[in-house]
Design an enzyme around this catalytic site. Structure first.
Site, short mmCIF file in Angstrom:
data_model
loop_
_atom_site.label_atom_id
_atom_site.label_comp_id
_atom_site.label_asym_id
_atom_site.label_seq_id
_atom_site.Cartn_x
_atom_site.Cartn_y
_atom_site.Cartn_z
N ASN A 14 0.84 -1.21 0.00
CA ASN A 14 0.00 0.00 0.00
C ASN A 14 0.87 1.25 0.00
O ASN A 14 0.58 2.22 -0.71
CB ASN A 14 -0.96 0.00 1.19
CG ASN A 14 -2.22 -0.78 0.89
OD1 ASN A 14 -3.05 -0.32 0.10
ND2 ASN A 14 -2.35 -1.96 1.47
N ARG A 90 0.03 -2.38 14.86
CA ARG A 90 -0.09 -2.06 16.29
C ARG A 90 -1.24 -1.09 16.49
O ARG A 90 -1.51 -0.24 15.64
CB ARG A 90 1.18 -1.36 16.78
CG ARG A 90 2.32 -2.27 17.15
CD ARG A 90 3.56 -1.46 17.40
NE ARG A 90 3.51 -0.66 18.62
CZ ARG A 90 3.84 -1.12 19.82
NH1 ARG A 90 4.23 -2.36 19.98
NH2 ARG A 90 3.78 -0.34 20.89
N LEU A 92 -2.80 2.14 18.07
CA LEU A 92 -2.24 3.41 18.54
C LEU A 92 -2.96 3.84 19.81
O LEU A 92 -4.17 3.63 19.96
CB LEU A 92 -2.40 4.48 17.46
CG LEU A 92 -1.51 4.27 16.23
CD1 LEU A 92 -1.97 5.16 15.09
CD2 LEU A 92 -0.04 4.55 16.56
N HIS A 108 -8.12 -1.19 5.73
CA HIS A 108 -8.44 -2.51 6.28
C HIS A 108 -9.07 -3.36 5.16
O HIS A 108 -9.92 -2.87 4.42
CB HIS A 108 -9.40 -2.37 7.45
CG HIS A 108 -9.72 -3.68 8.08
ND1 HIS A 108 -8.82 -4.35 8.90
CD2 HIS A 108 -10.81 -4.48 7.99
CE1 HIS A 108 -9.35 -5.50 9.28
NE2 HIS A 108 -10.56 -5.60 8.75
N ASP A 140 -9.46 6.01 15.22
CA ASP A 140 -9.70 6.44 16.60
C ASP A 140 -8.97 5.45 17.51
O ASP A 140 -8.17 4.65 17.03
CB ASP A 140 -11.20 6.58 16.90
CG ASP A 140 -11.95 5.28 16.73
OD1 ASP A 140 -11.29 4.21 16.72
OD2 ASP A 140 -13.19 5.31 16.61
N ASP A 144 -9.84 -0.80 14.10
CA ASP A 144 -10.57 -0.75 12.83
C ASP A 144 -11.93 -0.06 12.98
O ASP A 144 -12.95 -0.53 12.45
CB ASP A 144 -10.73 -2.17 12.26
CG ASP A 144 -9.37 -2.80 11.98
OD1 ASP A 144 -8.44 -2.06 11.63
OD2 ASP A 144 -9.24 -4.03 12.14
C1 GRF Z 1 -3.34 -4.81 3.77
O1 GRF Z 1 -4.20 -5.86 3.43
C2 GRF Z 1 -4.03 -3.79 4.61
O2 GRF Z 1 -5.38 -3.64 4.30
C3 GRF Z 1 -3.87 -4.34 6.01
O3 GRF Z 1 -2.60 -4.93 6.02
C4 GRF Z 1 -2.22 -5.29 4.70
C5 GRF Z 1 -0.94 -4.57 4.44
O4 GRF Z 1 -0.39 -4.91 3.19
N1 GRF Z 1 -4.05 -3.30 7.00
P1 GRF Z 1 0.84 -4.10 2.63
O5 GRF Z 1 1.92 -4.15 3.72
O6 GRF Z 1 0.40 -2.69 2.37
O7 GRF Z 1 1.28 -4.81 1.39
#
Ligand code: GRF
Length: 200
Positions: A14, A90, A92, A108, A140, A144
């Site tokens: 991401n 983690r 926060l 998520h 928050d 999630d």
């Molecule tokens: C993704 O599926 C994201 O939605 C979740 O953790 C994964 C992270 O993947 N929070 P990457 O490290 O961005 O490849």
């Protein structure tokens, strides 16, 4: 130009999608700092390959409040406007969230509020849903939770495995995270209760 702080713990795909969009000028923002809490995170190496400012602040064995204070100090040092959690594994602390009110995003891999927590794609398959997807939301102090900016849906196919479903969702993650960042830094959002509304 708004300054992004990226927090990650693992693969970093991401983060890479965001960095690609920044580099291509599709997302008008600057990646001010990438922080990993794990030294071995591939996302950290990817940030360094891209010559972006990237550091590791190892979280192992540290109390959350102390760790989050270190994080917050580093993000402020880099004058970060928006904090983007990109596979940051983690929770926060409430104290951290208060330091960056309405300025922390998370992605998520489910259509929240369905399937929060770990292994969301596995949870979706187990439950037998026909549609799942991904969500970008403000963070928050709960897991999630927080007002939702963008969601994308994908079908669950009969022959899906966790891997095939995760790959389909991930493609959408890479698209909607930049879209959500653009909205968040655009300055035209209004939050009413849990609803994030665009336009004044
Ligand atoms: C993704 O599926 C994201 O939605 C979740 O953790 C994964 C992270 O993947 N929070 P990457 O490290 O961005 O490849």
């Amino acid at each position: 130009m708004k300054r992004l702080g990226i927090l990650l713990s693992g693969r970093g795909s991401n983060f890479e999608a965001i960095a690609d969009n920044v580099a291509a000028g599709i997302l008008r923002a600057e990646i001010a700092i990438v922080i990993s809490n794990r030294p071995e995170a591939p996302g950290l190496a990817a940030a360094r390959r891209r010559s972006l400012p990237a550091i590791c602040i190892p979280s192992k064995g540290l109390d959350r409040t102390i760790y989050d204070a270190m994080l917050s100090e580093e993000l402020k040092k880099h004058a970060v406007d928006l904090v983007c959690l990109a596979g940051y594994m983690r929770l926060l602390s409430a104290g951290f969230i208060r330091e960056f009110p309405g300025r922390v995003l998370n992605i998520h891999p489910s259509l929240l509020p369905s399937f929060p927590g770990l292994d969301a794609q596995h949870q979706a398959l187990d439950h037998g849903v026909k549609v799942t997807g991904c969500t970008v939301h403000f963070v928050d102090e709960y897991l999630d939770s927080g007002p939702i900016l963008v969601q994308a849906a994908v079908p669950v196919l009969d022959d899906d495995t966790v891997e095939s479903l995760s790959a389909r969702i991930l493609k959408e993650e890479h698209r909607i995270y930049s879209e959500a960042i653009r909205m968040a830094i655009g300055g035209a959002l209004r939050i009413e209760g849990r609803r994030v509304l665009s336009g004044a």
